[in-house]
Design a protein around this motif. Structure first.
Motif, PDB file in Angstrom:
ATOM      1  N   UNK A  61       9.808 -11.607   4.197  1.00 29.98           N
ATOM      2  CA  UNK A  61      10.670 -10.440   4.407  1.00 29.98           C
ATOM      3  C   UNK A  61      11.439 -10.473   5.724  1.00 29.98           C
ATOM      4  N   UNK A  62      11.512 -11.636   6.350  1.00 29.16           N
ATOM      5  CA  UNK A  62      12.229 -11.778   7.626  1.00 29.16           C
ATOM      6  C   UNK A  62      11.653 -10.890   8.729  1.00 29.16           C
ATOM      7  N   UNK A  63      10.387 -10.484   8.560  1.00 28.75           N
ATOM      8  CA  UNK A  63       9.748  -9.634   9.560  1.00 28.75           C
ATOM      9  C   UNK A  63      10.278  -8.217   9.573  1.00 28.75           C
ATOM     10  N   UNK A  64      10.870  -7.767   8.453  1.00 31.52           N
ATOM     11  CA  UNK A  64      11.572  -6.481   8.440  1.00 31.52           C
ATOM     12  C   UNK A  64      11.026  -5.479   7.426  1.00 31.52           C
ATOM     13  N   UNK A  65       9.953  -5.825   6.721  1.00 32.37           N
ATOM     14  CA  UNK A  65       9.379  -4.895   5.742  1.00 32.37           C
ATOM     15  C   UNK A  65       8.070  -4.312   6.271  1.00 32.37           C
ATOM     16  N   UNK A  66       7.919  -2.990   6.113  1.00 33.75           N
ATOM     17  CA  UNK A  66       6.726  -2.282   6.576  1.00 33.75           C
ATOM     18  C   UNK A  66       6.338  -1.220   5.544  1.00 33.75           C
ATOM     19  N   UNK A  67       5.108  -0.752   5.642  1.00 30.73           N
ATOM     20  CA  UNK A  67       4.675   0.351   4.776  1.00 30.73           C
ATOM     21  C   UNK A  67       3.555   1.136   5.449  1.00 30.73           C
ATOM     22  N   UNK A  68       3.533   2.428   5.203  1.00 29.85           N
ATOM     23  CA  UNK A  68       2.455   3.271   5.713  1.00 29.85           C
ATOM     24  C   UNK A  68       1.368   3.472   4.673  1.00 29.85           C
ATOM     25  N   UNK A  69       1.614   3.080   3.426  1.00 29.24           N
ATOM     26  CA  UNK A  69       0.587   3.147   2.383  1.00 29.24           C
ATOM     27  C   UNK A  69      -0.242   1.868   2.419  1.00 29.24           C
ATOM     28  N   UNK A  70      -1.549   1.970   2.186  1.00 30.80           N
ATOM     29  CA  UNK A  70      -2.403   0.785   2.213  1.00 30.80           C
ATOM     30  C   UNK A  70      -2.227  -0.084   0.978  1.00 30.80           C
ATOM     31  N   UNK A  71      -2.533  -1.365   1.110  1.00 29.77           N
ATOM     32  CA  UNK A  71      -2.417  -2.308   0.001  1.00 29.77           C
ATOM     33  C   UNK A  71      -3.451  -2.007  -1.080  1.00 29.77           C
ATOM     34  N   UNK A  72      -3.137  -2.434  -2.307  1.00 25.48           N
ATOM     35  CA  UNK A  72      -3.986  -2.140  -3.462  1.00 25.48           C
ATOM     36  C   UNK A  72      -5.399  -2.702  -3.341  1.00 25.48           C
TER      37      UNK A  72
END
Length: 451
Positions: free
Chosen positions: A319-330
């Motif tokens: 993701x080129x170091x540009x993707x984030x999320x505040x929800x936890x992974x499955x």
């Protein structure tokens, strides 16, 4: 042994020191059940039948403070919107904006370089939860540790939380659940999952004005999540601007609809947002929708920050170091659900999951953790969410005769449940479980109205 106290979202949670291992994760059961998320309006809507009574499920959930909920609803209704009935992912949306804004302050730019500061402002420094207080720490040369409305938000190097709080909710005789009756489970990623910060590989210069776009569901199979998510984004921006904005200027906002994977809405919206030179896009809610636009967004040097994506595919996505999320992974929710099902005494389970990145990923995580716990998965049906009927799929479950049924669905879950009830394997006949894709009171509303 004395219980261990852990802080989440500004509230104390009590966690048993006895832990049970499921796969690669350690899950601690909370000892508290407290008010969380829902409003009295949502809880008081009674409907006849009670066919969903006893169905349990999980979603990322913390004990939202009355101050946050009241402030959010006051802001939302003052803008001419209907009062929120559910708060699913409202706090995560709020925190996504706050982290982007604080990262821009720390990086002193609204360009792509702000992404390199997102993990840094989420952990390790001086704790703060108020935007102005956090900015004051940064201005004084300090490091901040943003403590969000949705929890600590300590992020891994791949841009996702390393711990999470899940609410366990149970439908009652009115086909609704009450948030205040929720119990909580705390889940932590193992140390082996901790990775260094990803390098930002696309350079995009800023112009001194942070502009945020949203890519959230006004339409489509997750439209029930739209109101709380839009509210969280817009409320955060209002508080940031009231505190003086970012880099000395008000934050600008452009709203956008994500739709779902049955349309090209998300791609069209992203083209429009990029054309308006946004610096960050909050969304999408659906992991599968995000996967259709992540390359376009990150190639442009724009931050993509989802409040609700949970697919494990996104943990290692290029993701080129540009993707984030505040929800936890499955992988975390998979362990929590397996813990819940095994703890309820089920020896055999049938999993029914929609055919997309979220559905198959969570189904795999649940299956792996159930197997590790000694629970037999007697079947796993991956179905087409656009199907008009689910008679055949439900018939297969009935033939397998499991102790428990795990449903990984979106809004089509109400029709699947209707078919299950008609075939005699509904929540009054079997142990039935849901997940964050369907655990909202909208499920009961849709079931009652025949949707």
């Amino acid at each position: 042994m004395a219980p261990v106290t852990r802080l989440l979202g500004g509230e104390k949670y009590m966690k048993k020191t006895t832990k049970r291992r499921f796969g690669a994760l350690v899950v601690g059961l909370s000892l508290v059940a407290a008010a969380c998320g829902g409003s009295s309006d949502s809880d008081s809507t009674a409907t006849p039948g009670g066919e969903l009574e006893g169905m349990k499920g999980t979603m990322p959930l913390v004990n939202l403070s009355a101050e946050f909920k009241d402030g959010l609803n006051a802001f939302w209704t003052a803008a001419g919107n209907t009062a929120l009935e559910d708060y699913s992912y409202a706090a995560e949306s709020f925190d996504s904006v706050m982290l982007v804004a604080l990262a821009a302050e720390a990086a002193k730019t609204d360009g792509s370089a702000l992404a390199a500061q997102i993990q840094a402002v989420s952990a390790g420094g001086e704790a703060c939860s108020d935007f102005a207080a956090c900015v004051a720490i940064i201005a004084a040369g300090g490091d901040v540790n943003y403590e969000g409305a949705s929890g600590p938000q300590d992020m891994n190097g791949n841009g996702e939380p390393i711990n999470a709080s899940y609410g366990v909710l149970t439908f009652g005789a009115d086909n609704r659940f009450k948030y205040e009756d929720a119990s909580y489970v705390l889940a932590d990623a193992p140390e082996s999952d901790i990775v260094p910060n990803a390098e930002v590989t696309v350079e995009r210069k800023g112009d001194g004005v942070l502009k945020i776009g949203s890519l959230l569901p006004e339409t489509g199979s997750l439209a029930f999540l739209g109101p709380p998510e839009f509210a969280g984004v817009e409320y955060a921006i209002s508080l940031i601007n009231a505190a003086g904005g970012v880099l000395g200027n008000p934050v600008e906002y452009v709203q956008g609809d994500s739709g779902d994977t049955s349309t090209d809405t998300a791609s069209t919206t992203v083209d429009r947002l990029l054309g308006e030179n946004v610096d960050a896009i909050i969304g999408a809610a659906s992991s599968s929708v995000s996967l259709t636009v992540i390359d376009k967004i990150t190639a442009a040097g724009v931050v993509q920050f989802s409040p609700a994506n949970t697919s494990d595919k996104l943990s290692t996505y290029a993701d080129n170091g540009l993707y984030f999320r505040t929800a936890p992974a499955d992988k975390l929710q998979g362990a929590v659900l397996a813990n819940l099902i095994a703890g309820d005494g089920a020896a055999t389970v049938y999993i029914m999951a929609l055919d997309d990145a979220y559905g198959t990923g969570l189904a795999d995580a649940i299956e792996a953790n159930l197997t590790a716990a000694g629970v037999k998965v007697v079947g796993k049906k991956i179905y087409d969410p656009k199907a008009t009927t689910f008679d055949a799929e439900v018939g297969e479950i009935k033939t397998a005769n499991p102790d428990a049924i795990m449903l990984v669905t979106f809004d089509e879950g109400s029709r699947i449940l209707r078919t299950m009830v008609e075939q005699g394997i509904g929540p009054k006949d079997k142990k039935v479980y849901g997940c964050d894709g369907n655990m909202g009171n909208a499920l009961g509303e849709n079931f009652d109205s025949g949707k």
